[in-house]
Motif scaffolding. Structure first.
Motif, PDB file in Angstrom:
ATOM      1  N   VAL A  60       0.793  -1.169  -0.313  1.00 50.09           N
ATOM      2  CA  VAL A  60      -0.100   0.220  -0.173  1.00 50.09           C
ATOM      3  C   VAL A  60       0.889   1.320  -0.113  1.00 50.09           C
ATOM      4  CG1 VAL A  60      -1.401   1.735   1.589  1.00 50.09           C
ATOM      5  CG2 VAL A  60      -1.621  -1.121   0.913  1.00 50.09           C
ATOM      6  N   LEU A  61       2.004   1.304   1.001  1.00 48.37           N
ATOM      7  CA  LEU A  61       2.316   2.447   0.277  1.00 48.37           C
ATOM      8  C   LEU A  61       3.497   2.835  -0.650  1.00 48.37           C
ATOM      9  CD1 LEU A  61       3.991   2.791   4.618  1.00 48.37           C
ATOM     10  CD2 LEU A  61       2.289   3.667   3.529  1.00 48.37           C
ATOM     11  N   LEU A  62       4.342   1.405  -1.008  1.00 51.64           N
ATOM     12  CA  LEU A  62       4.450   1.695  -2.283  1.00 51.64           C
ATOM     13  C   LEU A  62       3.666   1.948  -3.558  1.00 51.64           C
ATOM     14  CD1 LEU A  62       7.422   0.604  -4.026  1.00 51.64           C
ATOM     15  CD2 LEU A  62       6.402  -1.271  -4.070  1.00 51.64           C
ATOM     16  N   ILE A  63       2.591   1.334  -3.117  1.00 49.31           N
ATOM     17  CA  ILE A  63       1.544   2.594  -4.350  1.00 49.31           C
ATOM     18  C   ILE A  63       1.523   3.635  -4.873  1.00 49.31           C
ATOM     19  CG2 ILE A  63      -0.853   2.159  -5.249  1.00 49.31           C
ATOM     20  CD1 ILE A  63      -0.750  -1.373  -4.714  1.00 49.31           C
ATOM     21  N   ILE A  64       1.520   3.885  -2.638  1.00 48.89           N
ATOM     22  CA  ILE A  64       1.150   5.550  -2.961  1.00 48.89           C
ATOM     23  C   ILE A  64       2.100   6.561  -2.395  1.00 48.89           C
ATOM     24  CG2 ILE A  64       0.591   7.467  -0.868  1.00 48.89           C
ATOM     25  CD1 ILE A  64      -1.481   4.940   0.004  1.00 48.89           C
ATOM     26  N   THR A  65       3.700   5.580  -2.531  1.00 47.79           N
ATOM     27  CA  THR A  65       4.409   7.158  -2.358  1.00 47.79           C
ATOM     28  C   THR A  65       5.271   7.322  -3.605  1.00 47.79           C
ATOM     29  OG1 THR A  65       5.714   5.122  -1.258  1.00 47.79           O
ATOM     30  CG2 THR A  65       4.991   6.968   0.155  1.00 47.79           C
ATOM     31  N   ALA A  66       5.665   5.220  -4.446  1.00 41.93           N
ATOM     32  CA  ALA A  66       6.576   5.746  -5.990  1.00 41.93           C
ATOM     33  C   ALA A  66       4.947   5.589  -7.183  1.00 41.93           C
ATOM     34  CB  ALA A  66       6.274   3.818  -5.707  1.00 41.93           C
ATOM     35  N   GLY A  67       3.702   5.775  -6.797  1.00 41.70           N
ATOM     36  CA  GLY A  67       3.027   5.872  -7.748  1.00 41.70           C
ATOM     37  C   GLY A  67       2.245   6.479  -7.418  1.00 41.70           C
ATOM     38  N   LEU A  68       1.146   7.405  -6.765  1.00 42.82           N
ATOM     39  CA  LEU A  68       0.185   8.325  -6.450  1.00 42.82           C
ATOM     40  C   LEU A  68       0.671   9.089  -6.128  1.00 42.82           C
ATOM     41  CD1 LEU A  68      -2.954   6.696  -4.825  1.00 42.82           C
ATOM     42  CD2 LEU A  68      -2.645   6.707  -6.503  1.00 42.82           C
ATOM     43  N   TYR A  69       1.451   9.930  -5.273  1.00 35.26           N
ATOM     44  CA  TYR A  69       2.055  10.814  -5.151  1.00 35.26           C
ATOM     45  C   TYR A  69       3.106  11.519  -6.299  1.00 35.26           C
ATOM     46  CZ  TYR A  69       4.788  14.451  -2.541  1.00 35.26           C
ATOM     47  OH  TYR A  69       5.509  15.526  -2.204  1.00 35.26           O
ATOM     48  N   PRO A  70       3.999  10.789  -7.201  1.00 38.12           N
ATOM     49  CA  PRO A  70       4.482  11.161  -8.355  1.00 38.12           C
ATOM     50  C   PRO A  70       3.405  11.425  -9.029  1.00 38.12           C
ATOM     51  CG  PRO A  70       5.567   9.253  -7.191  1.00 38.12           C
ATOM     52  CD  PRO A  70       4.324   9.666  -6.370  1.00 38.12           C
ATOM     53  N   LEU A  71       2.325  10.655  -9.436  1.00 36.12           N
ATOM     54  CA  LEU A  71       1.497  11.054 -10.249  1.00 36.12           C
ATOM     55  C   LEU A  71       0.363  12.816  -9.973  1.00 36.12           C
ATOM     56  CD1 LEU A  71      -0.113   8.042 -11.510  1.00 36.12           C
ATOM     57  CD2 LEU A  71       1.100   9.414 -12.614  1.00 36.12           C
ATOM     58  N   LEU A  72       0.654  12.599  -8.757  1.00 36.87           N
ATOM     59  CA  LEU A  72       0.233  14.383  -8.020  1.00 36.87           C
ATOM     60  C   LEU A  72       0.954  15.184  -8.065  1.00 36.87           C
ATOM     61  CD1 LEU A  72      -2.405  15.558  -6.260  1.00 36.87           C
ATOM     62  CD2 LEU A  72      -0.997  15.309  -4.145  1.00 36.87           C
ATOM     63  N   ILE A  73       2.338  15.332  -7.889  1.00 40.68           N
ATOM     64  CA  ILE A  73       2.640  16.101  -8.429  1.00 40.68           C
ATOM     65  C   ILE A  73       3.091  16.640  -9.687  1.00 40.68           C
ATOM     66  CG2 ILE A  73       5.218  17.036  -7.173  1.00 40.68           C
ATOM     67  CD1 ILE A  73       3.829  17.077  -5.057  1.00 40.68           C
ATOM     68  N   ALA A  74       2.951  15.378 -10.616  1.00 38.67           N
ATOM     69  CA  ALA A  74       3.122  16.026 -12.104  1.00 38.67           C
ATOM     70  C   ALA A  74       2.169  16.735 -12.374  1.00 38.67           C
ATOM     71  CB  ALA A  74       3.266  14.919 -12.620  1.00 38.67           C
ATOM     72  N   GLY A  75       0.880  16.355 -12.070  1.00 39.09           N
ATOM     73  CA  GLY A  75      -0.422  16.707 -11.939  1.00 39.09           C
ATOM     74  C   GLY A  75      -0.520  18.437 -11.395  1.00 39.09           C
ATOM     75  N   ALA A  76       0.472  18.403 -10.744  1.00 39.03           N
ATOM     76  CA  ALA A  76       0.494  19.944  -9.845  1.00 39.03           C
ATOM     77  C   ALA A  76       1.186  20.729 -11.051  1.00 39.03           C
ATOM     78  CB  ALA A  76       0.264  20.063  -8.542  1.00 39.03           C
ATOM     79  N   GLY A  77       2.795  20.485 -11.207  1.00 39.33           N
ATOM     80  CA  GLY A  77       2.769  21.399 -11.873  1.00 39.33           C
ATOM     81  C   GLY A  77       2.475  21.520 -13.675  1.00 39.33           C
ATOM     82  N   LYS A  78       2.009  20.846 -14.193  1.00 42.49           N
ATOM     83  CA  LYS A  78       1.190  21.001 -15.435  1.00 42.49           C
ATOM     84  C   LYS A  78      -0.113  21.786 -15.071  1.00 42.49           C
ATOM     85  CE  LYS A  78       3.942  17.971 -17.766  1.00 42.49           C
ATOM     86  NZ  LYS A  78       4.369  18.191 -18.635  1.00 42.49           N
TER      87      LYS A  78
END
Length: 187
Positions: free
Chosen positions: A14-32
């Motif tokens: 669960v933490l791997l999915i959150i920290t290595a998947g969802l969080y980077p996608l969230l930050i990339a979306g905020a950057g866009k």
């Protein structure tokens, strides 16, 4: 024991999915969604990018307003200050050299009149702004070199003064690149 291992593996997944998947996608979306699409806000002249909104540039020609010195030569990849204190002999020598250079290019100005932001680097080394006083003290030099009226340059500086954030946080400032872009547009 087996129960603890299964719980640990589930938690790790669960933490791997959150920290290595969802969080980077969230930050990339905020950057866009940010101005400039995550690539920084650029400043252009006639369709050609000449600089960035939040990164200073080095101007050394007498026909331009000079910005704040940089300890990293405005290298955005290596943002940093000099880490030398006000009693460090190397730092004092660097500041004195900047003062001497400024006085050579701006005759008639006394050492005491030079605003500190024209001879000391910012903490990031990337500051694109100077104080209105630092811009005004350079007007005589630019007016002489460009054969322009000092009153015209004073009006240009005044038009480019940005007030404090929300009217109360921080000092008034002048974005050097924007001011020099407007200076080049003067006839």
């Amino acid at each position: 024991m087996k129960t603890n291992i299964i719980i640990s593996l589930k938690l790790t997944l669960v933490l791997l999915i959150i920290t290595a998947g969802l969080y980077p996608l969230l930050i990339a979306g905020a950057g866009k969604a940010a101005p400039g699409g995550g690539k920084g806000e650029t400043l252009s002249v006639h369709g050609k990018v000449v600089g960035y909104e939040r990164v200073g540039q080095k101007f050394t020609e007498d026909k331009y307003f000079w910005g704040r010195p940089s300890a990293v030569e405005y290298n955005a990849a290596g943002s940093a200050g000099s880490n030398k204190g006000p009693s460090n002999p190397d730092y004092l020598a660097t500041v004195q050299a900047r003062i001497d250079t400024f006085l050579v290019h701006n005759p008639g100005i006394a050492k005491e009149q030079i605003p500190a932001d024209l001879v000391t680097a910012s903490g990031s080394g990337l500051d694109p702004d100077i104080s209105p006083e630092a811009a005004r003290i350079q007007i005589a030099r630019i007016a002489r070199v460009r054969n322009l009226g000092a009153d015209k340059l004073e009006a240009l500086v005044n038009a480019h003064i940005e007030g404090p954030f929300l009217g109360m946080f921080g000092p008034s400032k002048v974005h050097v690149l924007k001011l020099n872009m407007a200076l080049d547009e003067l006839k």
